[in-house]
Every structure is written in structure tokens, then in C-alpha cells.
Write a protein that holds these residues in place. Structure first.
Motif, PDB file in Angstrom:
ATOM      1  N   LYS A 222       2.293   1.872  -3.570  1.00 50.88           N
ATOM      2  CA  LYS A 222       1.307   2.306  -4.209  1.00 50.88           C
ATOM      3  C   LYS A 222       1.049   3.811  -4.204  1.00 50.88           C
ATOM      4  CE  LYS A 222      -1.353  -1.683  -5.610  1.00 50.88           C
ATOM      5  NZ  LYS A 222      -2.711  -2.439  -5.595  1.00 50.88           N
ATOM      6  N   ARG A 223       1.057   4.177  -2.990  1.00 49.16           N
ATOM      7  CA  ARG A 223       0.900   5.541  -2.541  1.00 49.16           C
ATOM      8  C   ARG A 223       1.913   6.709  -3.115  1.00 49.16           C
ATOM      9  NH1 ARG A 223      -1.688   5.729   3.748  1.00 49.16           N
ATOM     10  NH2 ARG A 223      -3.668   4.785   3.180  1.00 49.16           N
TER      11      ARG A 223
ATOM     12  N   ARG B 209       0.869  -1.093  -0.043  1.00 47.82           N
ATOM     13  CA  ARG B 209      -0.016  -0.077   0.071  1.00 47.82           C
ATOM     14  C   ARG B 209       0.706   1.292  -0.045  1.00 47.82           C
ATOM     15  NH1 ARG B 209      -4.626   0.135   4.371  1.00 47.82           N
ATOM     16  NH2 ARG B 209      -5.520  -1.494   3.184  1.00 47.82           N
ATOM     17  N   TYR B 210       1.946   1.133   0.805  1.00 43.62           N
ATOM     18  CA  TYR B 210       2.799   2.402   0.959  1.00 43.62           C
ATOM     19  C   TYR B 210       3.542   2.527  -0.562  1.00 43.62           C
ATOM     20  CZ  TYR B 210       7.336   4.976   1.601  1.00 43.62           C
ATOM     21  OH  TYR B 210       8.210   5.839   1.550  1.00 43.62           O
TER      22      TYR B 210
END
Length: 202
Positions: free
Chosen positions: A185-186, A182-183
Motif C-alpha cells: 500500500k505504501r 502495508r508495504y
């Protein structure tokens, strides 16, 4: 045969564990776990030193197993499996290889399975070593600490503790990898947005 091999390495003490752990990461079929336990039983006060020796040897053997997989693995896999299966497995390992290596690092499965597969499927070597360093540290030092603290009575605890570590570590690893994904992707989205804003300003 199994016990004879363990006894052979036991004759060489810490050096035997070093060789066994190195070979475990390369090609040897018997996990170094068994020799570490046997040697720790002989001298529990030396258990942490034995854990360190086994750990270092395993990390030194990891790139060798990787190179074997990289050099020979694909030809063997393509010989026995369909090309699309191999390609699919390669893509899957690239996406979830971290979890496979971390979990495999502290299971009874010979570590060579993961080093060779990593090379075969072209998983980045530095990531293999990094995740192996983390996972194998848990495996070797958990056993070493048990014998150091509880002496020979730790023999009956080893398998239960290994199971508990596995049950606790797997969810932690999954959560860590999900958060990491998730990190990233952000981070990629933020970078793309910055580039887009820069283009608009021009």
C-alpha cells in the motif's frame, strides 16, 4: 483400506513416497505425511533424503492440481453452488489466498484441496508454487529432521511437533502478510504521489 494403501506404497520405498507425494498434490485423498513417517521409521538415517523426495514430488504435482482446478473446478462449483457465492469466494481467496496456502501446506489436510482450489479460483500459479515451496518445506523437513536426530523415538513426537509448528507458524504468517500488505500500500501510494508530482511539474 487406509493401511493397505500405505503398505502398498511402502513396498516401493522412496519411489513410493515420490508417487504418493505427487498424487497428494493432484488428486490422492491420503496425505503423504503418513507414508513419510512410516518410511522414516524403517530407516531414520534416510529421513532427510525421504523428506527431499517428498518435497520435490509435491512441488512437481502442484501445477497439475492447479490445472485440474482451472479446467474443471469452476464448472463443478457453479453446478453445486450459487454464482454469487462462488464469485464471493473467488474474491476472498484472491485477498487471503496466501494465508490459506501457507497454512494449508503444513496441515494434515491433503494438499490437493489447496492446489485445485487455487486453480479453480484463478490464484496466480507462480504464487501458489512459491508459497507451497515454503510451507511444504516446513512440513516435510520438520518430520525428516525429527527422525534423523531422534531416530525411531521421534514417532511419538511427530504429532506434537506438527501442532507446535502450526501454532507458531500461523501468527508469523498473519504478521508477515499484514506487513506485506502495508508495504504494498505504501509503495502504491508513493508511486501515485510521484506520478502526481510529475504531472504538476509539467
Amino acid at each position: 483400506m487406509f493401511q493397505q494403501i500405505i503398505d502398498f506404497f511402502m513396498n516401493y520405498g522412496a519411489w513410493g513416497l515420490f508417487i504418493h507425494s505427487f498424487a497428494d498434490a493432484v488428486i490422492f485423498p491420503i496425505p503423504a505425511f503418513f507414508l513419510q513417517v512410516s518410511l522414516s521409521l524403517l530407516d531414520p538415517s534416510n529421513a532427510l533424503w525421504l523428506a527431499t523426495i517428498g518435497y520435490i514430488a509435491c512441488l512437481l504435482g502442484t501445477p497439475i492440481g492447479y490445472l485440474i482446478g482451472k479446467g474443471l473446478g469452476h464448472s463443478i462449483m457453479y453446478k453445486f453452488l450459487k454464482k454469487e457465492w462462488v464469485d464471493s469466494a473467488t474474491e476472498m481467496f484472491k485477498k487471503r489466498g496466501e494465508a490459506a496456502i501457507l497454512i494449508g501446506s503444513f496441515t494434515p489436510i491433503p494438499f490437493k484441496v489447496f492446489t485445485i482450489l487455487s486453480g479453480c479460483l484463478k490464484f496466480p500459479l507462480w504464487r501458489l508454487i512459491a508459497y507451497a515451496a515454503l510451507g511444504r518445506a516446513v512440513k516435510f523437513y520438520a518430520i525428516g529432521l525429527l527422525f534423523y536426530l531422534y531416530g525411531r523415538s521421534a514417532e511419538g513426537m511427530v504429532h506434537k511437533v506438527s501442532l507446535y509448528i502450526f501454532l507458531i507458524a500461523v501468527p508469523i504468517i498473519v504478521v508477515f502478510l499484514l506487513l506485506r500488505k502495508r508495504y504494498l500500500k505504501r509503495k502504491e501510494a508513493a508511486a501515485a504521489q510521484t506520478i502526481e508530482q510529475s504531472s504538476n511539474n509539467i
